[in-house]
Design an enzyme around this catalytic site. Structure first.
Site, PDB file in Angstrom:
ATOM      1  N   GLY A 178       0.820  -1.218   0.000  1.00  0.00           N
ATOM      2  CA  GLY A 178       0.000   0.000   0.000  1.00  0.00           C
ATOM      3  C   GLY A 178       0.850   1.263   0.000  1.00  0.00           C
ATOM      4  O   GLY A 178       1.954   1.291   0.551  1.00  0.00           O
ATOM      5  N   ARG A 237       1.152  -5.793  -4.979  1.00  0.00           N
ATOM      6  CA  ARG A 237       1.114  -6.686  -3.819  1.00  0.00           C
ATOM      7  C   ARG A 237       1.561  -8.116  -4.125  1.00  0.00           C
ATOM      8  O   ARG A 237       1.322  -9.022  -3.330  1.00  0.00           O
ATOM      9  CB  ARG A 237      -0.294  -6.694  -3.223  1.00  0.00           C
ATOM     10  CG  ARG A 237      -0.696  -5.380  -2.541  1.00  0.00           C
ATOM     11  CD  ARG A 237      -1.858  -5.575  -1.605  1.00  0.00           C
ATOM     12  NE  ARG A 237      -2.295  -4.330  -1.001  1.00  0.00           N
ATOM     13  CZ  ARG A 237      -1.732  -3.782   0.087  1.00  0.00           C
ATOM     14  NH1 ARG A 237      -0.730  -4.364   0.676  1.00  0.00           N
ATOM     15  NH2 ARG A 237      -2.212  -2.642   0.561  1.00  0.00           N
ATOM     16  N   LYS A 287       8.216   0.559   5.592  1.00  0.00           N
ATOM     17  CA  LYS A 287       7.093   1.388   5.111  1.00  0.00           C
ATOM     18  C   LYS A 287       5.771   0.844   5.609  1.00  0.00           C
ATOM     19  O   LYS A 287       5.609  -0.368   5.678  1.00  0.00           O
ATOM     20  CB  LYS A 287       7.108   1.343   3.582  1.00  0.00           C
ATOM     21  CG  LYS A 287       5.917   1.939   2.913  1.00  0.00           C
ATOM     22  CD  LYS A 287       5.198   0.992   1.934  1.00  0.00           C
ATOM     23  CE  LYS A 287       4.448  -0.124   2.577  1.00  0.00           C
ATOM     24  NZ  LYS A 287       3.507  -0.852   1.726  1.00  0.00           N
ATOM     25  N   THR A 288       4.855   1.616   5.996  1.00  0.00           N
ATOM     26  CA  THR A 288       3.418   1.348   6.079  1.00  0.00           C
ATOM     27  C   THR A 288       2.734   2.412   6.918  1.00  0.00           C
ATOM     28  O   THR A 288       3.234   2.785   7.986  1.00  0.00           O
ATOM     29  CB  THR A 288       3.039  -0.047   6.626  1.00  0.00           C
ATOM     30  OG1 THR A 288       1.616  -0.118   6.682  1.00  0.00           O
ATOM     31  CG2 THR A 288       3.578  -0.360   8.019  1.00  0.00           C
ATOM     32  N   ASP A 295       0.179   1.862   8.438  1.00  0.00           N
ATOM     33  CA  ASP A 295      -0.495   1.158   9.538  1.00  0.00           C
ATOM     34  C   ASP A 295       0.268   1.260  10.866  1.00  0.00           C
ATOM     35  O   ASP A 295      -0.307   1.026  11.926  1.00  0.00           O
ATOM     36  CB  ASP A 295      -0.680  -0.324   9.190  1.00  0.00           C
ATOM     37  CG  ASP A 295      -1.565  -0.525   7.974  1.00  0.00           C
ATOM     38  OD1 ASP A 295      -2.185   0.455   7.526  1.00  0.00           O
ATOM     39  OD2 ASP A 295      -1.633  -1.660   7.475  1.00  0.00           O
TER      40      ASP A 295
HETATM   41  P1  FBP Z   1       0.495  -2.001   3.602  1.00  0.00           P
HETATM   42  O1  FBP Z   1       0.308  -2.948   4.748  1.00  0.00           O
HETATM   43  O2  FBP Z   1       0.930  -2.670   2.356  1.00  0.00           O
HETATM   44  O3  FBP Z   1       1.382  -0.845   3.956  1.00  0.00           O
HETATM   45  O4  FBP Z   1      -0.930  -1.354   3.258  1.00  0.00           O
HETATM   46  C1  FBP Z   1      -1.655  -0.699   4.240  1.00  0.00           C
HETATM   47  C2  FBP Z   1      -3.066  -0.380   3.851  1.00  0.00           C
HETATM   48  O5  FBP Z   1      -3.182   0.988   3.542  1.00  0.00           O
HETATM   49  C3  FBP Z   1      -4.035  -0.770   4.968  1.00  0.00           C
HETATM   50  O6  FBP Z   1      -4.185   0.259   5.912  1.00  0.00           O
HETATM   51  C4  FBP Z   1      -5.290  -1.098   4.205  1.00  0.00           C
HETATM   52  O7  FBP Z   1      -6.064  -2.044   4.894  1.00  0.00           O
HETATM   53  C5  FBP Z   1      -4.781  -1.674   2.924  1.00  0.00           C
HETATM   54  O8  FBP Z   1      -3.505  -1.111   2.713  1.00  0.00           O
HETATM   55  C6  FBP Z   1      -5.669  -1.397   1.741  1.00  0.00           C
HETATM   56  O9  FBP Z   1      -5.157  -2.060   0.639  1.00  0.00           O
HETATM   57  P2  FBP Z   1      -5.500  -1.721  -0.876  1.00  0.00           P
HETATM   58  O10 FBP Z   1      -4.672  -0.550  -1.250  1.00  0.00           O
HETATM   59  O11 FBP Z   1      -5.037  -2.936  -1.593  1.00  0.00           O
HETATM   60  O12 FBP Z   1      -6.952  -1.412  -0.967  1.00  0.00           O
END
Ligand code: FBP
Length: 554
Positions: free
Chosen positions: A81, A145, A202-203, A205
């Site tokens: 993400g 992903r 990175k994230t 979250d």
């Molecule tokens: P990462 O764990 O890859 O950093 O992604 C975080 C996130 O933004 C979460 O908060 C959310 O649940 C998810 O990605 C949403 O994923 P997508 O972009 O595939 O809809």
């Protein structure tokens, strides 16, 4: 490209490096720290990573650069993400690579890890890089992903690396991507490819943190963006005095994002998934908890409020996760087709009633119909319910409404309960990085090249002491294996970086716990406003409340 005035101004921003990286590449020397052990399951992790386990912690210092001169061709990918600052990681990496030798090359593999498999890439140059400095987003090369985890994928990556003469690969990603970075590093070392692998944390979250990594990048900007929006809604609520706003915020399982936003904005309610699980709260317990606050505020004549709901909340409610497990079983294999072929919701409801245990059906039956139906939407690739598609902000407001209706009938609730719903996630993931994230990310990228130059592999770029001004930051690296333990994933024991959930005995939660009763009843909103990029450091360079509390600085 059409540029906004802010984008033009941000091009001029010079990100701050840690003091020890400021003297120029020729003046950065390495200091070997102590050998490392994994956080748990040492024997198993050592056995799985014979070539990369147990390496030393690294820090950099001012001093003569003693790395062996070598031409570098580095490949970089963005994984998972979006998170604000990703572009600056690449800019920092590029600047360090080119400052060392202008003939060094940085290749960006496009669309995430699959770019390395498909050999889809661009070669960065000044003109291309300069258009992305201090900007949000991952559009510089895109993200994806796809997981790099199988032997077959590693063989292809090795071929691609050989074709380009790669000396190193930098993986910018979350806990899973960096776990895979460690596995790839081990593979590359075991097969004597000479390709080093470095990760960057990175994230948005905030769940990739531990005793070495103080914060993942993007968390600062994303939570500041959501907090600005929540503050604006609080002010609207306090002006109109007629709505309770239920706001779901991203963050996947862990509730770090929700907690940080609550610390920033002091809403009436913020649910924390980890606490719900620890206290084994039921859906009804949560609805009652919120209804109590609504009732108390109504008694004070305040028929409005703000409740923050973390994205992953329902997974933490024991009865709800048991229900989801039964639904996954109920629809396993061909039974999904059988279910989808049923003519209407009444027939589907009957199928569900017959298929679930009495206990699970009792939970299912109290859910509003839109949530019941969301539980049967398209499954994820593993055949599981997509919990993030459940509109938990609406689920809880509906349950609270029902509870208040009962209280009204009993004569105990005399107020009004009008609701609005919001979901903040994508709004914050590509925001212009705050000064903190712009500096931190640039430093992570620059530092990643220092690790490459000093021959490290299987390391995470580590910049610490980040609650202090940037000149006091400490740059170095930590073997990824140090952060690993063995966990059960999809029925198999796997070495993984431990995901950080909210610690209920940690300072950020303790602060929230000590204040939330007051915030629930008395309007105590704080309006953080928009991220500021230009102005005094005490306004522009603030880190998160979470980090400040963790470091005892709040
Ligand atoms: P990462 O764990 O890859 O950093 O992604 C975080 C996130 O933004 C979460 O908060 C959310 O649940 C998810 O990605 C949403 O994923 P997508 O972009 O595939 O809809």
């Amino acid at each position: 490209m059409n540029l906004s005035p802010l984008q033009k101004a941000r091009y001029e921003y010079q990100p701050k490096l840690p003091g020890m990286l400021r003297g120029g590449i020729a003046d950065i020397c390495v200091k070997q720290g102590a050998p490392t052990e994994s956080v748990a399951d040492q024997d198993k992790i050592r056995e799985l990573f014979p070539n990369t386990y147990g390496k030393n912690e690294i820090t950099f210092e001012r001093g003569t650069n003693t790395s062996a001169p070598k031409k570098h061709v580095v490949g970089v990918i963005l994984s998972g993400g979006q998170a604000p600052g990703g572009h600056n990681v690449i800019c920092g990496l590029y600047d360090a690579i080119k400052a060392t030798d202008k003939d060094n090359v940085l290749l960006g593999f496009k669309g995430g890890p699959s770019g390395l498999i498909d050999d889809s890439y661009i070669e960065f140059d000044d003109e291309y890089i300069n258009a992305f400095r201090n900007t949000g987003g991952f559009d510089i090369i895109g993200s994806g992903r796809t997981k790099l985890e199988t032997e077959e994928q590693f063989k292809i990556v090795t071929e691609v690396a050989k074709k380009h003469g790669l000396t190193a690969i930098v993986i910018i990603g979350g806990d899973d991507s960096n776990t895979n970075a460690a596995v790839l590093a081990e593979y590359m070392a075991a097969h004597d490819t000479g390709v080093q692998v470095i990760g960057c944390p990175k994230t948005i979250d905030g769940d990739l943190k531990n005793e070495d990594i103080e914060a993942s990048f993007g968390f600062d900007t994303a939570t500041k963006t959501y907090s600005e929006l929540i503050g604006n809604i609080e002010r609207d609520a306090n002006s109109a005095k007629k709505y309770w706003h239920f706001i779901k915020v991203m963050g996947r399982s862990a509730s770090h994002v929700a907690l940080e936003c609550a610390l920033e904005t002091q809403p009436n309610i913020c649910l924390i998934g980890e606490e719900v699980a620890a206290k084994k709260m039921s859906l009804a317990d949560i609805a009652n908890y919120i209804a109590d606050a609504v009732e108390k505020r109504a008694n004070n004549g305040e028929n409005f409020g703000v409740a923050i709901i973390p994205e992953g909340i329902v997974e933490f409610v024991p009865e709800f996760s048991a229900l989801i497990a039964e639904i996954n079983e109920l629809l396993a294999g061909k039974k999904t087709d059988e279910f989808n072929a049923l003519p209407d919701w009444a027939a589907k409801y009957d199928f569900i009633k017959k298929g679930l245990s009495d206990k699970a059906f009792a939970v299912f039956d109290i859910l509003p119909q839109f949530v019941q139906q969301q539980l049967f939407l398209e499954r994820d690739p593993h055949g599981n319910v997509q919990v993030s598609l459940i509109e938990s902000e609406k689920l809880f407001s509906e349950m609270v409404k029902n509870e208040l209706a009962k209280r009204k009938a009993a004569g105990t609730f005399k107020g009004k309960f009008g609701t609005q719903h919001h979901f903040f996630g994508y709004e914050g993931r590509c925001a212009f990085p705050s000064n903190f994230d712009a500096d931190y990310c640039y430093s992570l990228g620059y530092n990643a090249f220092m690790l490459i130059q000093y021959g490290c592999t299987g390391y995470l770029s580590k910049v610490s002491n980040i609650s202090r001004p940037a000149d006091e930051w400490v740059a170095g690296g930590m073997p990824i294996t140090k952060m690993m333990n063995i966990e059960r994933r999809n029925g198999e024991d796997k070495p993984v970086i431990r995901k950080a959930l909210v610690e209920l005995d940690g300072a950020p939660f303790k602060y929230f716990e000590a204040h939330r009763e007051e915030w629930a009843v008395k309007t105590s909103f704080v309006y953080p406003g928009a991220i500021q990029y230009f102005g005094p450091a005490e306004v522009c360079d603030l880190t998160t409340r979470t980090l400040a509390l963790e470091k005892g600085q709040a």
